[in-house]
Enzyme design. Structure first.
Site, PDB file in Angstrom:
ATOM      1  N   GLU A 228      37.541  42.057  33.482  1.00  0.00           N
ATOM      2  CA  GLU A 228      36.980  40.932  34.572  1.00  0.00           C
ATOM      3  C   GLU A 228      37.251  39.443  33.916  1.00  0.00           C
ATOM      4  O   GLU A 228      37.499  38.777  34.469  1.00  0.00           O
ATOM      5  CB  GLU A 228      35.590  41.169  35.103  1.00  0.00           C
ATOM      6  CG  GLU A 228      35.104  40.323  36.150  1.00  0.00           C
ATOM      7  CD  GLU A 228      36.307  40.266  37.406  1.00  0.00           C
ATOM      8  OE1 GLU A 228      36.764  39.344  37.740  1.00  0.00           O
ATOM      9  OE2 GLU A 228      36.294  41.369  37.654  1.00  0.00           O
TER      10      GLU A 228
ATOM     11  N   GLU B   2      44.027  34.065  35.815  1.00  0.00           N
ATOM     12  CA  GLU B   2      44.175  33.289  36.780  1.00  0.00           C
ATOM     13  C   GLU B   2      44.104  32.099  36.509  1.00  0.00           C
ATOM     14  O   GLU B   2      44.910  31.126  37.041  1.00  0.00           O
ATOM     15  CB  GLU B   2      42.956  33.777  37.671  1.00  0.00           C
ATOM     16  CG  GLU B   2      42.926  35.069  38.578  1.00  0.00           C
ATOM     17  CD  GLU B   2      41.649  35.474  39.225  1.00  0.00           C
ATOM     18  OE1 GLU B   2      40.652  34.733  39.397  1.00  0.00           O
ATOM     19  OE2 GLU B   2      42.046  36.459  40.158  1.00  0.00           O
TER      20      GLU B   2
END
Length: 120
Positions: free
Chosen positions: A64, A71
């Site tokens: 994660e 991103e």
């Protein structure tokens, strides 16, 4: 040398804290991890089950954070839509998704037996 290692640990800890502050999905994973750890403690998991559980939790949470970092890097490189940027983000999110499904299956395998014993 010790100062450099300490700085590396501090930066890593700051990354985890930023993940907690800024990433909703990371917080969700953390909350589920805490509940899962409490349940494993209550069920008296063996050392082998603890090892599998903690490894699984660590991989999900690490993926994660890696997804979030990918991103951020993509967002840093381009502010406009680009199909390659979308693919990079989608691949990173897909890796978290795939392992999260695997983690649920692992959780079922670890917890099903002890829970069934309690219920029956």
């Amino acid at each position: 040398m010790i100062k450099e290692v300490a700085r590396s640990f501090r930066f890593a800890f700051e990354g985890v804290l930023q993940g907690w502050r800024e990433e909703r999905n990371f917080r969700i994973h953390c909350v589920f991890a805490v509940f899962t750890i409490i349940l494993a403690f209550l069920l008296g998991f063996s050392i082998v089950k603890w090892s599998i559980l903690l490894l699984t939790i660590g991989i999900v949470m690490g993926l994660e954070l890696m997804n979030s970092s990918i991103e951020r890097v993509v967002d840093l490189l381009t502010e406009e839509y680009h199909p390659v940027a979308k693919k990079a983000k989608d691949f990173a999110a897909g890796s978290v998704f795939i392992f999260s499904i695997i983690a649920v299956i692992i959780g079922f395998l670890l917890f099903a037996g002890p829970i069934i014993e309690i219920v029956l």
